[in-house]
Design a protein around this motif. Structure first.
Motif, mmCIF file in Angstrom:
data_model
loop_
_atom_site.group_PDB
_atom_site.id
_atom_site.type_symbol
_atom_site.label_atom_id
_atom_site.label_comp_id
_atom_site.label_asym_id
_atom_site.label_seq_id
_atom_site.Cartn_x
_atom_site.Cartn_y
_atom_site.Cartn_z
ATOM 1 N N UNK A 1 0.843 -1.196 0.000
ATOM 2 C CA UNK A 1 0.000 0.000 0.000
ATOM 3 C C UNK A 1 0.882 1.252 0.000
ATOM 4 N N UNK A 2 0.450 2.233 -0.770
ATOM 5 C CA UNK A 2 1.142 3.517 -0.825
ATOM 6 C C UNK A 2 0.118 4.605 -1.127
ATOM 7 N N UNK A 3 0.229 5.709 -0.450
ATOM 8 C CA UNK A 3 -0.728 6.809 -0.610
ATOM 9 C C UNK A 3 -2.159 6.343 -0.353
ATOM 10 N N UNK A 4 -2.288 5.398 0.586
ATOM 11 C CA UNK A 4 -3.616 4.965 0.993
ATOM 12 C C UNK A 4 -4.287 3.958 0.085
ATOM 13 N N UNK A 5 -3.574 3.382 -0.885
ATOM 14 C CA UNK A 5 -4.197 2.377 -1.752
ATOM 15 C C UNK A 5 -3.171 1.331 -2.195
ATOM 16 N N UNK A 6 -3.712 0.196 -2.643
ATOM 17 C CA UNK A 6 -2.859 -0.882 -3.152
ATOM 18 C C UNK A 6 -2.145 -0.381 -4.408
ATOM 19 N N UNK A 7 -0.815 -0.569 -4.478
ATOM 20 C CA UNK A 7 -0.088 -0.005 -5.611
ATOM 21 C C UNK A 7 -0.446 -0.682 -6.930
ATOM 22 N N UNK A 8 -0.983 -1.898 -6.874
ATOM 23 C CA UNK A 8 -1.417 -2.554 -8.094
ATOM 24 C C UNK A 8 -2.589 -1.856 -8.763
ATOM 25 N N UNK A 9 -3.208 -0.908 -8.075
ATOM 26 C CA UNK A 9 -4.302 -0.149 -8.658
ATOM 27 C C UNK A 9 -3.803 1.023 -9.495
ATOM 28 N N UNK A 10 -2.511 1.328 -9.398
ATOM 29 C CA UNK A 10 -1.975 2.424 -10.198
ATOM 30 C C UNK A 10 -1.914 1.995 -11.667
ATOM 31 N N UNK A 11 -2.461 2.819 -12.526
ATOM 32 C CA UNK A 11 -2.588 2.435 -13.925
ATOM 33 C C UNK A 11 -1.233 2.251 -14.609
ATOM 34 N N UNK A 12 -0.266 3.054 -14.253
ATOM 35 C CA UNK A 12 1.054 2.929 -14.874
ATOM 36 C C UNK A 12 1.658 1.553 -14.617
ATOM 37 N N UNK A 13 1.501 1.047 -13.387
ATOM 38 C CA UNK A 13 2.027 -0.282 -13.065
ATOM 39 C C UNK A 13 1.215 -1.374 -13.749
ATOM 40 N N UNK A 14 -0.076 -1.157 -13.910
ATOM 41 C CA UNK A 14 -0.919 -2.119 -14.630
ATOM 42 C C UNK A 14 -0.472 -2.232 -16.085
ATOM 43 N N UNK A 15 -0.182 -1.091 -16.721
ATOM 44 C CA UNK A 15 0.260 -1.104 -18.117
ATOM 45 C C UNK A 15 1.585 -1.852 -18.262
ATOM 46 N N UNK A 16 2.512 -1.584 -17.364
ATOM 47 C CA UNK A 16 3.814 -2.257 -17.431
ATOM 48 C C UNK A 16 3.665 -3.751 -17.185
ATOM 49 N N UNK A 17 2.793 -4.128 -16.271
ATOM 50 C CA UNK A 17 2.562 -5.551 -16.000
ATOM 51 C C UNK A 17 1.936 -6.245 -17.191
ATOM 52 N N UNK A 18 1.004 -5.582 -17.844
ATOM 53 C CA UNK A 18 0.336 -6.162 -19.009
ATOM 54 C C UNK A 18 1.323 -6.373 -20.155
ATOM 55 N N UNK A 19 2.184 -5.383 -20.374
ATOM 56 C CA UNK A 19 3.180 -5.508 -21.433
ATOM 57 C C UNK A 19 4.130 -6.665 -21.149
ATOM 58 N N UNK A 20 4.538 -6.822 -19.899
ATOM 59 C CA UNK A 20 5.439 -7.907 -19.538
ATOM 60 C C UNK A 20 4.756 -9.257 -19.692
ATOM 61 N N UNK A 21 3.488 -9.349 -19.301
ATOM 62 C CA UNK A 21 2.751 -10.610 -19.453
ATOM 63 C C UNK A 21 2.721 -11.038 -20.917
ATOM 64 N N UNK A 22 2.424 -10.098 -21.816
ATOM 65 C CA UNK A 22 2.379 -10.419 -23.247
ATOM 66 C C UNK A 22 3.743 -10.870 -23.742
ATOM 67 N N UNK A 23 4.795 -10.197 -23.271
ATOM 68 C CA UNK A 23 6.153 -10.557 -23.660
ATOM 69 C C UNK A 23 6.476 -11.990 -23.232
ATOM 70 N N UNK A 24 6.115 -12.339 -22.012
ATOM 71 C CA UNK A 24 6.398 -13.687 -21.507
ATOM 72 C C UNK A 24 5.640 -14.741 -22.307
#
Length: 371
Positions: free
Chosen positions: A260-283
């Motif tokens: 949690x950061x700034x009062x919310x789960x960091x996985x809810x940050x859209x920038x991290x979601x985009x990076x995770x999605x790109x990595x998933x596709x790459x894998x």
């Protein structure tokens, strides 16, 4: 070509994953590193590998093995990558077993393959002589000496070479051709120096000073044999890199759902979601090409070599991206030795270099594809 495992292969993969998760997690690698274990791996664990049948995966049934193929060996290598398991599986059960099973004489096979299948012999391939993989620049000399040869020169970064009972040594003969020789680890004139690599795994520097080998130690037809086994090894390393990427991705996703950061789960940050999605596709794209290369090798396809280089050239950068993203998304703790992500980063870097990095294989793929 269905780029998926069949039921039996998937069962083997799950069995290997469960076995290594319980018996050989990353914590074991840390313990081996901190204890500065002389062998760099657990002999008891290697015996358990043999009991599970893993050591004989590429050994023909006639010699006590399972007689399976690269799809199955790749599934085990993927599990090794996910757990950073320090065992001589790659050097012995993949490279050594493949060389002997495909190209060894009846006497060579009869002596060594049963020992490999039972986990009683460790084999290492000695090929590289510089910092980069250049199999066409072998300088170690094999000079005629009666009916045999004398070997003179050095080999570097020989995986598990410090504990190998048998070395397969690539040398250049007086005629200028490449030949492979079987050299026992206790041979007179051979000096072995252990090298502990950055990832806490093992390699060795080998010095050959007039090591004499007989005519019965020559293995196959040299360059062709070497090319065949190198592609098997490269496909196996691509599978290990895929396992590293998978494990780091899963660990990172779990962390993003907890931190949690700034009062919310960091996985809810859209920038991290985009990076995770790109990595998933790459894998997932990497998974497809790695499986395709393994299948091509098992089927003896004419484009197997090109597919292997495509797999190795893609798997390295994919694993590198995964570990870099993993470290960054874990923040400060990702850089600490107490946290395990750093172990995966170091291992990914070493495996990418083994048997050719991404640039080497991109160039090789282009040449094999007619560019």
């Amino acid at each position: 070509m269905a780029l998926v495992l069949n039921q039996e292969q998937d069962m083997l993969r799950e069995s290997a994953l469960q076995f290594m998760k319980e018996r050989a997690p990353v914590a074991q690698l840390r313990a081996l590193r901190d204890a500065r274990n002389d062998d760099g791996f657990s002999r008891d664990l290697w015996a358990s590998f043999a009991e599970m049948g893993f050591t004989g995966v590429l050994v023909p049934e006639a010699h006590g093995g399972l007689g399976l193929g690269m799809m199955e060996a790749g599934a085990i290598m993927e599990a090794i990558g996910r757990n950073l398991t320090a065992v001589p599986f790659f050097s012995t059960a993949v490279l050594g077993a493949s060389l002997l099973a495909r190209h060894g004489s009846a006497d060579q096979q009869g002596r060594w393959l049963p020992l490999i299948a039972r986990g009683e012999a460790i084999v290492a391939l000695a090929i590289d002589e510089a910092a980069k993989h250049r199999p066409d620049r072998i300088g170690l000399r094999a000079r005629r000496d009666g009916d045999g040869y004398l070997l003179d020169g050095e080999k570097l970064f020989v995986v598990d070479g410090h504990v190998a009972d048998l070395l397969v040594v690539a040398a250049r003969t007086d005629e200028g051709s490449i030949a492979l020789f079987l050299v026992e680890g206790a041979a007179a004139g051979l000096r072995r120096e252990r090298s502990i690599m950055a990832d806490a795994h093992n390699a060795a520097r080998l010095v050959f000073d007039g090591v004499r080998v007989g005519p019965d130690t020559v293995l196959g037809e040299g360059a062709k044999v070497l090319g065949d086994v190198l592609d098997i090894g490269r496909a196996a390393l691509a599978a290990e890199l895929l396992g590293i990427a998978d494990e780091v991705f899963e660990r990172t996703q779990s962390y993003l759902k907890e931190r949690r950061q700034f009062g919310q789960i960091i996985g809810e940050f859209q920038a991290l979601q985009h990076r995770s999605s790109a990595l998933y596709c790459d894998i997932e794209l990497t998974r497809a090409i790695v499986l395709g290369a393994q299948q091509a090798l098992d089927e003896g396809s004419s484009n197997a070599a090109a597919l292997v280089s495509a797999a190795k050239s893609r798997a390295g950068p994919t694993a590198t991206t995964a570990v870099q993203e993993g470290v960054q998304m874990h923040g400060g703790i990702g850089m600490t030795d107490e946290f395990e992500i750093g172990f995966f980063m170091k291992r990914a870097r070493v495996v990418e270099e083994l048997l050719g990095d991404a640039r080497f294989h991109a160039d090789r793929w282009a040449r094999l594809s007619g560019y």
